[in-house]
Scaffold this motif. Structure first.
Motif, PDB file in Angstrom:
ATOM      1  N   LEU A 183       7.099  11.327  -1.967  1.00 43.30           N
ATOM      2  CA  LEU A 183       6.271  10.568  -1.416  1.00 43.30           C
ATOM      3  C   LEU A 183       6.561   9.102  -1.313  1.00 43.30           C
ATOM      4  O   LEU A 183       5.557   7.759  -1.329  1.00 43.30           O
ATOM      5  N   VAL A 184       7.349   8.756  -2.393  1.00 39.56           N
ATOM      6  CA  VAL A 184       8.109   7.394  -2.553  1.00 39.56           C
ATOM      7  C   VAL A 184       8.174   6.991  -1.504  1.00 39.56           C
ATOM      8  O   VAL A 184       8.952   7.270  -0.210  1.00 39.56           O
ATOM      9  N   GLY A 185       7.716   4.946  -0.749  1.00 41.54           N
ATOM     10  CA  GLY A 185       7.105   4.740   0.292  1.00 41.54           C
ATOM     11  C   GLY A 185       6.529   5.065   1.312  1.00 41.54           C
ATOM     12  O   GLY A 185       6.463   4.708   2.805  1.00 41.54           O
ATOM     13  N   GLY A 227       1.129  -1.474   0.154  1.00 43.00           N
ATOM     14  CA  GLY A 227       0.435  -0.036   0.274  1.00 43.00           C
ATOM     15  C   GLY A 227       0.927   1.335   0.082  1.00 43.00           C
ATOM     16  O   GLY A 227       0.139   2.110   0.202  1.00 43.00           O
ATOM     17  N   ALA A 228       1.826   1.355  -0.496  1.00 39.27           N
ATOM     18  CA  ALA A 228       3.474   2.167  -0.175  1.00 39.27           C
ATOM     19  C   ALA A 228       3.139   2.132  -1.436  1.00 39.27           C
ATOM     20  O   ALA A 228       3.640   1.849  -2.793  1.00 39.27           O
ATOM     21  N   PHE A 229       3.543   4.319  -1.627  1.00 37.91           N
ATOM     22  CA  PHE A 229       3.710   4.389  -3.184  1.00 37.91           C
ATOM     23  C   PHE A 229       5.629   4.235  -3.823  1.00 37.91           C
ATOM     24  O   PHE A 229       5.968   3.884  -2.912  1.00 37.91           O
ATOM     25  N   THR A 230       5.533   3.551  -4.677  1.00 45.44           N
ATOM     26  CA  THR A 230       6.766   2.865  -5.563  1.00 45.44           C
ATOM     27  C   THR A 230       6.933   3.636  -6.867  1.00 45.44           C
ATOM     28  O   THR A 230       8.726   4.004  -7.352  1.00 45.44           O
ATOM     29  N   TYR A 231       5.987   4.562  -7.048  1.00 48.69           N
ATOM     30  CA  TYR A 231       6.428   5.819  -7.771  1.00 48.69           C
ATOM     31  C   TYR A 231       5.593   7.124  -8.236  1.00 48.69           C
ATOM     32  O   TYR A 231       4.523   6.411  -8.125  1.00 48.69           O
TER      33      TYR A 231
END
Length: 652
Positions: free
Chosen positions: A216-218, A196-200
């Motif tokens: 925001l990544v992570g 559920g975390a941003f990777t890009y």
């Protein structure tokens, strides 16, 4: 070929590799051959209409694309029955509606319902104009029923295959779109891992939300979503990670300044080796659109709740049916808004509607122009009212008038006041002139001694009394018109008693010329205003003054129930109503010689119609005159607001 052979051929048609249209065409041709009927067709039934999907035969109304209301089609009964509907003498059969027979003129008909996913899709039918000598056999009916089932299954199979293709196409489009969108896109591109975390996140996020993309990544998606959207965001992530694509999902994010920003999100699964490992998607800022939608909702609510009537009519339909009416329209007309949809507004017209006003509206509409007029319409309870109608055309992008927006405003009270002012001007202008002239003549007589003082005094007194009576009635009418109507619950027995009490009697120096009897046969009250007392006393006084004769004259005041109404009648045994009074009551006429004597009847009619009632005067069954006042009755358990009626026309 026997019945069994035809059934086998039917199975072979639908077992083949052809497309659905070809299979249906072959099946219809097979059916017409087997049943020896000229016409075979497949219909689609939706929203109360029948559409011909495919057909064989040359009947001009049974061709692909032809439509008609289901009420005019044989198929109406077909979808209602289980199994097949088979009719060999349609012209005389109760199974076929007369309208359907007159439309298609099929003497012979057999059909069965087609179901798709347990819902009615339409029908498969065979027909011919000549009537059939023998009934359809069980084998023939089973053939038609089998054909309907095979068509339904084929449609289900086609729809399922189409759905699978559409799903694959959507996934392919999403992939191509994601791959083809550059970093300078106005939309926010993102990828999210299985945790559920941003990777890009694309660079557009800085413009839309004010965040550095790398920062925001992570971070968890739900950490940047407004509390109102957290549950939807979490559920959507779970759904996409389970393999489902999501389109047009609206989520509210919080930007770097703490403000809410609405994003429309499309997301699809990221698969590796057949396994879903994350989510990829795009978010578009729709905050401005949401604000426009909010403003539109406010405008719609304003229209829905406006006091005046607002309507929308479909100008593309020759009948111009109503497609929208607000609650105000219902209040103005008394009709249930839902029951007015689909109808033309002319149902509001009636006997007193001016054809000229109708023509004005029609001319404006046919010219595609704005138009307004004041017209007599009728409420649901049958009472007439003055309606100010304003119509404005609404055009599409091509400049064609597709709808007419209408505003309806009840202007009955204003029209009543205008007519009253005109009446008072005429009465005062005429009668002051007429009644001052005698005073000038009386002065001449006094100067020349042409008549005795006693004679002149009596004549002066009579003229003065006429002027005073006229002035009193005009003043009362003007006073009533100056104030808004105030509905209240009036006791009928008290009304009758007060009307008799104020009539001339010996104590007032003007002895009554008749006895007055009252009879109240109702337990209900009357919903009207206090000025009704003045109106009823006017009728009693008029009966005592002009409507009695003979050795034992009598005036009767009665009150009885009549449905929702209470009717108060004043009956005398005099010579009967004259043509002047009749003209005043029926049409509101006031000629040069009738102004003063008819003004009292004007007063009565003004008061009664102001509270939604009616007033009539006519000859009694046994001679004399009957004056009837009809007003809304009110029970003890009813509220004044629920019973009160709006004003109606002064004269009908």
């Amino acid at each position: 070929m026997n019945a069994s052979g035809y059934r086998e051929s039917l199975y072979e048609v639908f077992a083949g590799a052809g497309d659905l249209d070809s299979q249906v065409a072959d099946a219809l041709a097979l059916g017409t051959d087997y049943l020896s009927l000229d016409v075979g067709f497949l219909t689609r039934i939706e929203d109360g209409r029948q559409e011909i999907v495919q057909s064989v035969g040359d009947h001009h109304l049974i061709q692909p694309g032809e439509t008609c209301p289901i009420d005019r089609a044989y198929c109406k009964r077909t979808v209602e029955v289980e199994g097949t509907l088979a009719v060999q003498h349609a012209g005389s059969s109760s199974l076929v509606a007369d309208r359907a027979f007159r439309t298609f003129e099929f003497g012979t008909y057999v059909g069965a319902r087609v179901e798709v996913d347990d819902d009615v899709y339409g029908t498969v039918c065979f027909a011919d104009e000549p009537e059939r000598d023998v009934p359809f056999s069980e084998a023939e009916q089973l053939f038609v029923e089998l054909l309907a089932k095979l068509v339904g299954r084929a449609i289900e199979r086609r729809d399922h295959e189409r759905e699978l293709r559409d799903r694959a196409d959507r996934l392919a489009r999403e992939k191509r779109r994601f791959e083809g969108i550059a970093e300078n896109s106005f939309d926010v591109l993102f990828r999210v891992g299985s945790n559920g975390a941003f990777t890009y996140v694309s660079a557009a996020v800085e413009r839309v939300l004010g965040y550095d993309p790398d920062a925001l990544v992570g971070e968890s998606v739900t950490d940047h979503v407004d509390e109102s959207s957290v549950d939807d965001a979490a559920a959507t992530l779970s759904s996409v990670l389970a393999g489902e694509a999501v389109e047009a999902l609206e989520l509210t994010f919080i930007d770097a300044d703490g403000d809410a920003v609405a994003l429309e999100v499309n997301a699809t699964p990221i698969r590796e080796a057949g396994e879903v490992v994350g989510v990829q998607g795009v978010g578009r800022d729709v905050t401005a659109r949401k604000e426009r939608e909010r403003e539109l909702r406010v405008k719609n609510r304003a229209m829905d709740e406006a006091e005046i009537g607002i309507s929308l009519a479909d100008n593309t339909d020759p009948e111009r049916p109503l497609v929208y009416v607000n609650e105000g329209f219902g209040r103005v007309t008394g009709h249930d808004p839902a029951e007015m949809l689909g109808r033309n507004c002319r149902f509001l017209q009636g006997e007193a509607t001016d054809p000229g006003a109708v023509a004005t509206l029609k001319t404006g509409i046919e010219a595609g122009e704005s138009v307004s007029t004041e017209i007599v319409n009728y409420r649901a309870d049958g009472s007439p009212f003055w309606n100010r109608v304003q119509l404005s055309p609404i055009e599409d992008d091509a400049g064609e008038v597709t709808h007419y927006l209408g505003f309806q405003n009840d202007v009955t009270e204003r029209k009543r006041a205008e007519r009253l002012r005109a009446l008072l001007n005429r009465v005062l202008r005429h009668n002051l002139g007429n009644d001052i002239s005698p005073f000038m003549a009386f002065g001449e007589m006094l100067r020349t001694g042409a008549d005795g003082p006693a004679d002149l005094g009596a004549r002066i007194e009579t003229s003065a009394e006429k002027l005073v009576a006229l002035s009193d009635k005009a003043r009362d009418l003007e006073e009533f018109a100056r104030h808004d109507p105030v509905h209240e619950r009036l006791d009928v027995a008290e009304l009758a008693a007060s009307a008799v009490d104020v009539a001339p009697d010996a104590d007032g120096g003007r002895p009554r010329r008749a006895s007055v009897e009252t009879s109240v046969e109702t337990d209900r009250g009357i919903c009207a205003g206090a000025e009704l007392r003045r109106a009823l006393s006017e009728l009693v006084e008029n009966a005592l003054e002009h409507g009695v004769e003979g050795p034992d004259p009598t005036v009767e005041v009665t009150a009885v129930d009549d449905g929702d109404w209470v009717v108060v009648s004043i009956v005398d045994d005099g010579p009967g109503i004259g043509s002047m009074e009749s003209a005043v009551v029926e049409h509101g006429e006031e000629t040069a010689l009738e102004h003063g004597s008819g003004l009292g009847l004007w007063l009565v009619n003004w008061v009664v119609t102001r509270y939604g009632g009616s007033f009539e005067v006519g000859p009694g069954d046994d001679g004399g005159t009957v004056a009837r006042v009809r007003l809304p009755g009110i029970d003890d358990g009813s509220s004044v607001e629920a019973v009160a009626r709006p004003p109606t026309l002064l004269f009908r």
